[in-house]
Design a protein around this motif. Sequence first.
Motif, PDB file in Angstrom:
ATOM      1  N   ALA A 197      -6.524  28.246 -73.960  1.00  0.00           N
ATOM      2  CA  ALA A 197      -6.837  28.174 -72.523  1.00  0.00           C
ATOM      3  C   ALA A 197      -6.210  26.918 -71.910  1.00  0.00           C
ATOM      4  N   ALA A 198      -6.294  25.798 -72.641  1.00  0.00           N
ATOM      5  CA  ALA A 198      -5.716  24.549 -72.129  1.00  0.00           C
ATOM      6  C   ALA A 198      -4.205  24.673 -72.008  1.00  0.00           C
ATOM      7  N   PHE A 199      -3.586  25.292 -73.030  1.00  0.00           N
ATOM      8  CA  PHE A 199      -2.131  25.469 -72.977  1.00  0.00           C
ATOM      9  C   PHE A 199      -1.741  26.389 -71.819  1.00  0.00           C
ATOM     10  N   ASP A 200      -2.393  27.536 -71.688  1.00  0.00           N
ATOM     11  CA  ASP A 200      -2.022  28.516 -70.644  1.00  0.00           C
ATOM     12  C   ASP A 200      -2.165  27.903 -69.246  1.00  0.00           C
ATOM     13  N   THR A 201      -3.254  27.176 -69.031  1.00  0.00           N
ATOM     14  CA  THR A 201      -3.487  26.563 -67.716  1.00  0.00           C
ATOM     15  C   THR A 201      -2.398  25.540 -67.411  1.00  0.00           C
ATOM     16  N   THR A 202      -2.027  24.760 -68.432  1.00  0.00           N
ATOM     17  CA  THR A 202      -1.033  23.706 -68.245  1.00  0.00           C
ATOM     18  C   THR A 202       0.361  24.295 -68.062  1.00  0.00           C
ATOM     19  N   HIS A 203       0.650  25.327 -68.820  1.00  0.00           N
ATOM     20  CA  HIS A 203       1.941  26.007 -68.689  1.00  0.00           C
ATOM     21  C   HIS A 203       2.109  26.517 -67.250  1.00  0.00           C
ATOM     22  N   ALA A 204       1.066  27.154 -66.723  1.00  0.00           N
ATOM     23  CA  ALA A 204       1.140  27.695 -65.352  1.00  0.00           C
ATOM     24  C   ALA A 204       1.305  26.560 -64.336  1.00  0.00           C
ATOM     25  N   PHE A 205       0.569  25.464 -64.558  1.00  0.00           N
ATOM     26  CA  PHE A 205       0.641  24.335 -63.610  1.00  0.00           C
ATOM     27  C   PHE A 205       2.037  23.711 -63.607  1.00  0.00           C
ATOM     28  N   THR A 206       2.622  23.545 -64.798  1.00  0.00           N
ATOM     29  CA  THR A 206       3.931  22.873 -64.876  1.00  0.00           C
ATOM     30  C   THR A 206       5.061  23.776 -64.369  1.00  0.00           C
ATOM     31  N   ALA A 207       4.803  25.079 -64.259  1.00  0.00           N
ATOM     32  CA  ALA A 207       5.808  25.980 -63.683  1.00  0.00           C
ATOM     33  C   ALA A 207       5.747  25.948 -62.152  1.00  0.00           C
ATOM     34  N   ILE A 216       8.085  20.738 -62.885  1.00  0.00           N
ATOM     35  CA  ILE A 216       8.032  19.644 -63.870  1.00  0.00           C
ATOM     36  C   ILE A 216       8.214  20.157 -65.300  1.00  0.00           C
ATOM     37  N   GLY A 217       7.900  21.418 -65.516  1.00  0.00           N
ATOM     38  CA  GLY A 217       8.096  22.017 -66.851  1.00  0.00           C
ATOM     39  C   GLY A 217       9.557  22.121 -67.242  1.00  0.00           C
ATOM     40  N   HIS A 218      10.469  21.945 -66.284  1.00  0.00           N
ATOM     41  CA  HIS A 218      11.902  22.016 -66.612  1.00  0.00           C
ATOM     42  C   HIS A 218      12.454  20.666 -67.085  1.00  0.00           C
ATOM     43  N   PHE A 219      11.658  19.618 -66.981  1.00  0.00           N
ATOM     44  CA  PHE A 219      12.083  18.325 -67.539  1.00  0.00           C
ATOM     45  C   PHE A 219      11.766  18.324 -69.035  1.00  0.00           C
ATOM     46  N   GLN A 220      12.724  17.805 -69.819  1.00  0.00           N
ATOM     47  CA  GLN A 220      12.570  17.932 -71.271  1.00  0.00           C
ATOM     48  C   GLN A 220      11.289  17.300 -71.809  1.00  0.00           C
ATOM     49  N   ALA A 221      10.924  16.149 -71.262  1.00  0.00           N
ATOM     50  CA  ALA A 221       9.727  15.473 -71.806  1.00  0.00           C
ATOM     51  C   ALA A 221       8.507  16.380 -71.685  1.00  0.00           C
ATOM     52  N   VAL A 222       8.456  17.127 -70.586  1.00  0.00           N
ATOM     53  CA  VAL A 222       7.319  18.040 -70.385  1.00  0.00           C
ATOM     54  C   VAL A 222       7.506  19.294 -71.238  1.00  0.00           C
ATOM     55  N   ALA A 223       8.721  19.847 -71.221  1.00  0.00           N
ATOM     56  CA  ALA A 223       8.975  21.097 -71.964  1.00  0.00           C
ATOM     57  C   ALA A 223       8.709  20.912 -73.461  1.00  0.00           C
ATOM     58  N   PHE A 224       9.158  19.781 -74.026  1.00  0.00           N
ATOM     59  CA  PHE A 224       8.951  19.562 -75.461  1.00  0.00           C
ATOM     60  C   PHE A 224       7.459  19.424 -75.777  1.00  0.00           C
ATOM     61  N   ASN A 225       6.755  18.770 -74.861  1.00  0.00           N
ATOM     62  CA  ASN A 225       5.310  18.641 -75.061  1.00  0.00           C
ATOM     63  C   ASN A 225       4.653  20.028 -75.058  1.00  0.00           C
ATOM     64  N   LEU A 226       5.054  20.872 -74.089  1.00  0.00           N
ATOM     65  CA  LEU A 226       4.462  22.215 -74.011  1.00  0.00           C
ATOM     66  C   LEU A 226       4.722  23.002 -75.304  1.00  0.00           C
ATOM     67  N   VAL A 227       5.939  22.902 -75.800  1.00  0.00           N
ATOM     68  CA  VAL A 227       6.277  23.647 -77.022  1.00  0.00           C
ATOM     69  C   VAL A 227       5.454  23.135 -78.205  1.00  0.00           C
ATOM     70  N   ASP A 228       5.296  21.811 -78.294  1.00  0.00           N
ATOM     71  CA  ASP A 228       4.468  21.269 -79.392  1.00  0.00           C
ATOM     72  C   ASP A 228       3.045  21.811 -79.332  1.00  0.00           C
ATOM     73  N   ARG A 229       2.503  21.919 -78.132  1.00  0.00           N
ATOM     74  CA  ARG A 229       1.122  22.400 -78.015  1.00  0.00           C
ATOM     75  C   ARG A 229       1.038  23.901 -78.315  1.00  0.00           C
ATOM     76  N   LEU A 230       2.092  24.652 -77.970  1.00  0.00           N
ATOM     77  CA  LEU A 230       2.105  26.079 -78.324  1.00  0.00           C
ATOM     78  C   LEU A 230       2.143  26.244 -79.846  1.00  0.00           C
TER      79      LEU A 230
END
Length: 342
Positions: A197-207, A216-230
């Motif tokens: 739930a935390a990942f899905d909410t954050t993924h939607a917010f960063t898009a 902001i999800g298109h910046f690498q620092a954010v994208a790499f963080n999202l992938v690590d959490r997935l």
Amino acid sequence: MPESAGGAGASVRTQVLVEEELAAGDAAVPFAMAGPKALGLALLELGSATQRDRILRTFVDDPTRVGAVAWSEPRPSAEPGFSTTARQDGDAWILDGEKAYVIDAGRASTYVVFAQIDRSAGWSGFGAFLVDAATAGLTVGARAVTLGLDAAHFGSLKLAGVRAERLETADVVRATLRFFARVSLTVAARAVGLARAAFDTTHAFTAERKAFGKPIGHFQAVAFNLVDRLVDVDSARGLVWRAAWTLDTHGDDDAAVLSHCSEAAAEALEAVQRCGADAVQLHGGAGFVRDYVVEKYMRDSKQLALCAPTVATNDALFAAISLGQPLDGALLPTPDIQPIFT
Ligand SMILES: Cc1cc2nc3c(=O)[nH]c(=O)nc-3n(C[C@H](O)[C@H](O)[C@H](O)COP(=O)(O)OP(=O)(O)OC[C@H]3O[C@@H](n4cnc5c(N)ncnc54)[C@H](O)[C@@H]3O)c2cc1C
């Protein structure tokens, strides 16, 4: 619950799917719902078949009933063992002492209470007892105000000369370790739901949230963080499913059950804390105001990591089994239990 008690007899694999889905909506809900919950797991491992079916049938007949387990204590005993004591009186047992942090204290109709029988036997001298909530001498403290899991109800118990029935188990230490393996797996499945739930909410917010003209999800620092959490969510879920499969197919293999359940919990309880904390971080200012749900995810994730067995206890158990070390005193969710294993 087992079919012999009138239940559906669902597999552990089915149970972890249900736990994940409930916790994805609100991690407190599976703790707050009616039903036997941890008491059912205690009966499964620590009770005779007759005791298990007799008590669990009352929950099938009345789905509003709530069960609870009282293990933790507000103050450690001066000597190894619980400070809560049990002494025999004819066929019954008499309990005296205090318990703390008990989910559903005050809501439960039946408790399993752990208490010390033989002080000289230290941590191998305890037993588990069935207590009806209406029994004279049992009083419940005020509901505790907690960090997270707001819908769940935590409280304390005082037992003064409470009459109880002992759960009949041949080896209380083995049965208790297996009980906590099942508890760990249940909590791990809830952690996967909350992490998701935390990942899905954050993924939607960063898009949606933009900086310098792009999400902001298109910046690498954010994208790499999202992938690590997935990866966190998927790897924790894989370990939970493997442990559930182990219980369903090799349930008598203690080493496999304990190591797979503790590994799943060790991973899931770390993963959920990373997912909760990073959800807040990636929401920026929206993360720390209560208008957004992610601050609740962070609070709930920390509280999950403090369930018994805690993340540290699961780490210790998994490490001991997988590295072939002797089982030592860190393996039940209480300090100083060396005498059990020596
Ligand atoms: C959601 C939730 C539900 C709960 N439900 C119940 C319930 O229904 N019934 C109940 O009785 N209790 C319940 N608890 C309480 C839970 O059992 C305790 O929070 C947990 O066992 C920690 O116990 P403690 O407070 O005595 O900590 P302590 O044992 O004092 O430990 C304090 C810290 O030291 C660490 N630690 C302790 N010993 C070791 C060791 N040997 N090696 C490494 N680290 C160690 C622990 O991991 C912890 O971080 C619940 C807690 C939560 C958060």
